[in-house]
Design a protein around this motif. Sequence first.
Motif: not given
Length: 100
Positions: A22-27, A29-30, A33
């Motif tokens: 989950g943290l890897t996916d958020e990273l 995406e960030a 952006r």
Amino acid sequence: MSNNRVEKLESTVAELESTVEGLTDELIEAKERIRVLEAELDADTPTRVPERRSEEAGTESSKTPEAEPDEVAEAAADAEEDGAAGDEAEDSGSDDIIVA
């Protein structure tokens, strides 16, 4: 008892793996952006530094008059006097910095 402990450890490992994914996916995406925002910022804000530098160079050279030979000689004499005073300060052992 050891069977229960193994199951608990496997559960903890599964939770940690899920958290890391989950943290890897958020990273990811960030980062995407940030790339989009930086691209928009680069497109919206043209760099004006070369224009200012060229303008300053043109106006500065036209504003600065050339020194007369007498003025140059006076400035050199003043600098020599100031240099002698600076040498005396150095010899006195003070640590003051003299800016000319």
